[in-house]
Design a protein around this motif. Structure first.
Motif, PDB file in Angstrom:
ATOM      1  N   ASN B   4       1.268  -0.858  -0.157  1.00  0.00           N
ATOM      2  CA  ASN B   4       0.052  -0.165  -0.264  1.00  0.00           C
ATOM      3  C   ASN B   4       0.656   1.309   0.195  1.00  0.00           C
ATOM      4  O   ASN B   4       0.700   2.479  -0.696  1.00  0.00           O
ATOM      5  CB  ASN B   4      -1.008   0.085   1.571  1.00  0.00           C
ATOM      6  CG  ASN B   4      -2.468  -0.719   0.866  1.00  0.00           C
ATOM      7  OD1 ASN B   4      -1.898  -1.441  -0.084  1.00  0.00           O
ATOM      8  ND2 ASN B   4      -3.036  -1.223   2.747  1.00  0.00           N
ATOM      9  N   GLU B   5       1.687   1.452   0.819  1.00  0.00           N
ATOM     10  CA  GLU B   5       3.019   2.551   0.543  1.00  0.00           C
ATOM     11  C   GLU B   5       3.734   3.006  -0.118  1.00  0.00           C
ATOM     12  O   GLU B   5       3.346   3.426  -0.726  1.00  0.00           O
ATOM     13  CB  GLU B   5       3.932   1.913   2.322  1.00  0.00           C
ATOM     14  CG  GLU B   5       3.038   2.923   3.671  1.00  0.00           C
ATOM     15  CD  GLU B   5       4.172   1.718   4.669  1.00  0.00           C
ATOM     16  OE1 GLU B   5       3.185   2.485   5.547  1.00  0.00           O
ATOM     17  OE2 GLU B   5       4.850   1.229   4.677  1.00  0.00           O
ATOM     18  N   VAL B   8       0.816   4.269  -2.525  1.00  0.00           N
ATOM     19  CA  VAL B   8       1.354   5.918  -2.122  1.00  0.00           C
ATOM     20  C   VAL B   8       2.102   6.441  -2.578  1.00  0.00           C
ATOM     21  O   VAL B   8       1.742   7.773  -2.982  1.00  0.00           O
ATOM     22  CB  VAL B   8       0.349   6.285  -0.843  1.00  0.00           C
ATOM     23  CG1 VAL B   8       0.499   7.047   0.028  1.00  0.00           C
ATOM     24  CG2 VAL B   8      -0.915   5.655  -0.222  1.00  0.00           C
ATOM     25  N   LYS B  12       2.775   9.955  -5.107  1.00  0.00           N
ATOM     26  CA  LYS B  12       2.637  10.350  -4.325  1.00  0.00           C
ATOM     27  C   LYS B  12       4.127  12.105  -5.647  1.00  0.00           C
ATOM     28  O   LYS B  12       4.521  12.532  -5.005  1.00  0.00           O
ATOM     29  CB  LYS B  12       3.321  10.737  -2.662  1.00  0.00           C
ATOM     30  CG  LYS B  12       2.067  10.618  -2.155  1.00  0.00           C
ATOM     31  CD  LYS B  12       2.883  10.230  -0.697  1.00  0.00           C
ATOM     32  CE  LYS B  12       3.115  11.621   0.489  1.00  0.00           C
ATOM     33  NZ  LYS B  12       3.186  11.163   1.576  1.00  0.00           N
ATOM     34  N   LEU B  23      -3.542  23.099  -0.728  1.00  0.00           N
ATOM     35  CA  LEU B  23      -3.667  21.317  -0.045  1.00  0.00           C
ATOM     36  C   LEU B  23      -2.721  21.698   1.217  1.00  0.00           C
ATOM     37  O   LEU B  23      -3.419  21.700   2.507  1.00  0.00           O
ATOM     38  CB  LEU B  23      -2.280  21.170  -0.812  1.00  0.00           C
ATOM     39  CG  LEU B  23      -3.084  19.752  -1.572  1.00  0.00           C
ATOM     40  CD1 LEU B  23      -2.054  18.336  -1.961  1.00  0.00           C
ATOM     41  CD2 LEU B  23      -4.325  18.963  -0.813  1.00  0.00           C
ATOM     42  N   PHE B 240     -10.024  18.739   6.573  1.00  0.00           N
ATOM     43  CA  PHE B 240      -9.613  17.253   5.874  1.00  0.00           C
ATOM     44  C   PHE B 240      -8.552  16.552   6.870  1.00  0.00           C
ATOM     45  O   PHE B 240      -8.394  17.326   7.979  1.00  0.00           O
ATOM     46  CB  PHE B 240      -8.315  17.751   4.866  1.00  0.00           C
ATOM     47  CG  PHE B 240      -8.062  17.329   4.358  1.00  0.00           C
ATOM     48  CD1 PHE B 240      -8.366  16.314   3.014  1.00  0.00           C
ATOM     49  CD2 PHE B 240      -6.595  15.902   4.187  1.00  0.00           C
ATOM     50  CE1 PHE B 240      -8.382  15.307   2.637  1.00  0.00           C
ATOM     51  CE2 PHE B 240      -6.263  14.797   3.909  1.00  0.00           C
ATOM     52  CZ  PHE B 240      -7.117  14.383   3.095  1.00  0.00           C
ATOM     53  N   PRO B 241      -9.431  15.464   7.261  1.00  0.00           N
ATOM     54  CA  PRO B 241     -10.054  15.212   6.349  1.00  0.00           C
ATOM     55  C   PRO B 241     -11.329  14.715   7.434  1.00  0.00           C
ATOM     56  O   PRO B 241     -12.975  14.323   6.745  1.00  0.00           O
ATOM     57  CB  PRO B 241      -9.929  13.373   6.744  1.00  0.00           C
ATOM     58  CG  PRO B 241      -9.039  12.980   7.756  1.00  0.00           C
ATOM     59  CD  PRO B 241      -7.925  14.259   7.837  1.00  0.00           C
ATOM     60  N   GLU B 242     -11.775  15.003   8.507  1.00  0.00           N
ATOM     61  CA  GLU B 242     -13.179  15.275   9.077  1.00  0.00           C
ATOM     62  C   GLU B 242     -14.245  15.437   8.463  1.00  0.00           C
ATOM     63  O   GLU B 242     -15.598  14.893   8.917  1.00  0.00           O
ATOM     64  CB  GLU B 242     -13.289  16.001  10.444  1.00  0.00           C
ATOM     65  CG  GLU B 242     -12.114  15.047  11.636  1.00  0.00           C
ATOM     66  CD  GLU B 242     -10.248  15.378  12.295  1.00  0.00           C
ATOM     67  OE1 GLU B 242     -10.389  15.809  10.707  1.00  0.00           O
ATOM     68  OE2 GLU B 242     -10.400  14.829  12.723  1.00  0.00           O
ATOM     69  N   ILE B 244     -14.632  16.418   5.786  1.00  0.00           N
ATOM     70  CA  ILE B 244     -14.734  15.698   3.987  1.00  0.00           C
ATOM     71  C   ILE B 244     -15.447  14.591   4.087  1.00  0.00           C
ATOM     72  O   ILE B 244     -15.950  14.070   3.130  1.00  0.00           O
ATOM     73  CB  ILE B 244     -13.271  15.535   3.666  1.00  0.00           C
ATOM     74  CG1 ILE B 244     -12.882  17.150   3.066  1.00  0.00           C
ATOM     75  CG2 ILE B 244     -13.021  14.716   2.269  1.00  0.00           C
ATOM     76  CD1 ILE B 244     -12.818  17.799   1.476  1.00  0.00           C
ATOM     77  N   LEU B 245     -14.978  13.104   5.033  1.00  0.00           N
ATOM     78  CA  LEU B 245     -15.648  12.155   5.938  1.00  0.00           C
ATOM     79  C   LEU B 245     -16.668  12.370   5.703  1.00  0.00           C
ATOM     80  O   LEU B 245     -18.586  11.959   5.246  1.00  0.00           O
ATOM     81  CB  LEU B 245     -14.831  11.875   6.567  1.00  0.00           C
ATOM     82  CG  LEU B 245     -13.666  11.128   6.657  1.00  0.00           C
ATOM     83  CD1 LEU B 245     -12.449  10.655   7.685  1.00  0.00           C
ATOM     84  CD2 LEU B 245     -13.798   9.635   5.622  1.00  0.00           C
ATOM     85  N   LEU B 248     -18.526  12.854   2.622  1.00  0.00           N
ATOM     86  CA  LEU B 248     -18.660  12.117   1.718  1.00  0.00           C
ATOM     87  C   LEU B 248     -20.106  11.142   1.833  1.00  0.00           C
ATOM     88  O   LEU B 248     -20.248  10.725   0.999  1.00  0.00           O
ATOM     89  CB  LEU B 248     -17.259  11.115   2.019  1.00  0.00           C
ATOM     90  CG  LEU B 248     -16.487  10.411   0.715  1.00  0.00           C
ATOM     91  CD1 LEU B 248     -15.860  10.988  -0.914  1.00  0.00           C
ATOM     92  CD2 LEU B 248     -15.875   9.435   1.369  1.00  0.00           C
TER      93      LEU B 248
END
Lengths: 191, 363
Positions: B4-5, B8, B12, B23, B240-242, B244-245, B248
């Motif tokens: 996964n890393e 990403v 990135k 950002l 971000f991210p609270e 945004i979540l 969503l």
């Protein structure tokens, strides 16, 4: 009383068959408009939305000899079960004549509300799930699957698309789950 | 390093978004938590429906024919003979109504929360312009299926605009006439009108929305979320991210709802079938011609009030709305919330019970 109605309908039927004069039946349109509370027009049963009288396409004045013969054949279909293809009628109009015959149809001029009962709930020409007879009462188009009583259409379509709706819900959940975890992962990484 | 890393980091390295200042703004942005917090979600939902409109609209372009002979046929063909055609068309129609619904809700919420307060005046004005364009998108899109209600309602709409000229003094009187003739393209609603509305609907107006939305969103990011209530909230959450979540989650629920509607409830079912027939210039105008529901707030007063009164009233209201940041500079949010509630009640009553009110007053 019944005898009188029969005699009357016979006279009307004979008139239809023997003259070139035109018969439009606004009784049905008037009943549907009052019963449903919606604006309706002749296009529910006729090929032309202004009815059979006139010279435009789908009206008597525009018909060829061969088409006129089809109209007369439809007029002769006194009893139910005879295949008719009148060019002044649409699919639903022809279906009414095939289902009940012109004799019964003329009897219903005095009681247009009984047409739905006579048609029964078997036929659904546009396959939207609402029987044609019900669409007649609701003042909606029996030949347009997108036109019908909204609440009835919604319930029918939910039942028809139940599996698709479940797939959609599951897919949406997975998309939500995936995106949420990407964001959470990003937050953890930043933290 | 986990898989996964690695994935990403791969992206990135190729998209170094941290160099992009937005950002940085997002990282520090906070959202006040109070009783009107739900108002912060309404703008995002309007944006969501605009995106659905763009995607479904582009798909519809593959089949739609912008000619008066084929427009109606092409819509019928798409709905009845193309797999998924009905779903896409219905999704486009439902989401247009929902875009306007959330646009209006967003407007009312930002008014109640005094989000136009200094230094957010231009955010407010770009928002008002966006709302106006959204209504125009609805108006131009309504004509495209070229059926009885589409053409006749457009005629009524254009005639109303032209009538405004009678009330204007001197050379100003020509302006509405010029606007109408420009968009109508002839003496009557016809092929030039359809072509012009089509171009406006698929190119000009969406482009205007994109430009204005970019400015609007940039301003929102630069200024951050408005305070929203008179007494500043002590509780805040990270954008971000609270936030945004949660956004969503709201988007997922709303998308689920609109997908169910698009699949199970034809928008056309709400209209009497004679109005859905192809437009016939020689035939009689069917009864029940009305604009879309989101124009009822103008349509019913137009039917009930003398035209000059309505025009003057509309001008005053538009003027007040544009100048709100200055007119209501010292007004408390409590008073603004009451005004917004009155506006919302009017919109609800006239939209839901407009016909009954009209029948009662003009039997």
């Amino acid at each position: 009383m019944k005898k009188t109605i029969n005699i009357l309908s016979f006279i009307v039927s004979v008139n239809i068959l023997t003259t070139q004069s035109v018969f439009a039946f606004p009784q049905f349109e008037k009943f549907v408009a009052e019963h449903s509370g919606k604006p309706v027009n002749c296009a529910m049963c006729h090929a032309n939305d202004a009815g059979p009288i006139g010279n435009d396409p789908g009206q008597l004045g525009s018909l060829t000899k061969a088409e006129m013969e089809k109209v007369n054949l439809a007029r002769l279909a006194l009893k139910p079960g005879q295949k008719v293809d009148s060019p002044i009628l649409n699919k639903f109009g022809n279906h009414i004549i095939e289902s009940i015959g012109t004799e019964k149809f003329t009897q219903l001029l005095a009681k247009p509300e009984d047409l739905a009962k006579e048609l029964g709930n078997q036929s659904d020409l546009d396959k939207d799930g609402i029987p044609d007879a019900q669409e007649y009462l609701d003042g909606t188009d029996p030949l347009n699957k997108l036109n019908g009583d909204p609440s009835k259409l919604f319930v029918i379509n939910v039942q028809r698309n139940a599996w698709l709706l479940i797939y959609m819900a599951v897919s949406l959940y997975f998309i939500y789950f995936g995106l949420t975890n990407i964001l959470k992962y990003y937050k953890l990484n930043k933290g | 390093m986990t898989t996964n890393e690695k994935i990403v980091n791969f992206f990135k390295d190729r998209f170094p978004l941290e160099k992009f200042f937005i950002l940085d703004l997002l990282a520090h942005k906070e959202v006040p938590v109070h009783k009107l917090t739900f108002g912060y979600y309404t703008g995002g939902l309007t944006l969501l429906f605009f995106m659905i409109q763009v995607v479904t609209g582009i798909i519809l372009l593959f089949y739609y024919e912008p000619t008066i002979s084929d427009a109606n046929l092409s819509v019928e063909y798409l709905a009845n003979f193309i797999k998924g055609g009905f779903f896409i068309h219905n999704l486009h129609t439902w989401s247009s109504s929902l875009m306007i619904f959330f646009g209006i809700t967003h407007f009312l919420m930002t008014f109640a929360m005094k989000s136009f307060e200094k230094p957010r005046e231009f955010t407010w004005i770009t928002g008002l312009l966006l709302l106006g364009i959204t209504f125009t998108l609805g108006f131009t899109g309504y004509l495209l299926p070229w059926n009885q209600i589409a053409v006749n309602a457009t005629k009524v709409g254009l005639q109303s605009v032209q009538s405004v000229g009678q009330l204007l003094p001197g050379p100003l009187a020509q302006i509405p006439k010029t606007i109408v003739s420009t968009f109508q393209g002839g003496d009557e609603v016809g092929q030039p009108t359809l072509s012009r509305f089509y171009v406006l609907h698929i190119a000009f107006l969406p482009l205007a929305v994109l430009i204005l939305i970019s400015v609007h969103l940039l301003l929102v990011q630069l200024h951050g979320m408005s305070q929203g209530v008179d007494k500043p909230s002590l509780k805040v959450e990270k954008f971000f991210p609270e936030f945004i979540l949660k956004d969503l989650m709201a988007w997922t629920l709303v998308v689920g709802g609109v997908l169910v509607l698009a699949l199970c409830l034809p928008f056309e079912a709400f209209l009497p079938y004679p109005l859905l027939e192809p437009f016939n210039a020689l035939g009689p105008t069917p009864g029940g011609i009305k604009p879309e529901w989101y124009f009822y707030f103008v349509y019913y007063p137009l039917e009930l009030l003398p035209f000059p009164v309505l025009v003057v009233l509309s001008m005053i209201i538009i003027g007040i709305l544009v100048l709100s940041p200055w007119i209501f500079r010292k007004t408390s949010r409590k008073i603004l919330t009451i005004i917004a509630a009155i506006m919302a009640s009017y919109l609800f009553i006239i939209t839901v019970f407009g016909q009954q009110i009209y029948s009662y007053l003009k039997p």
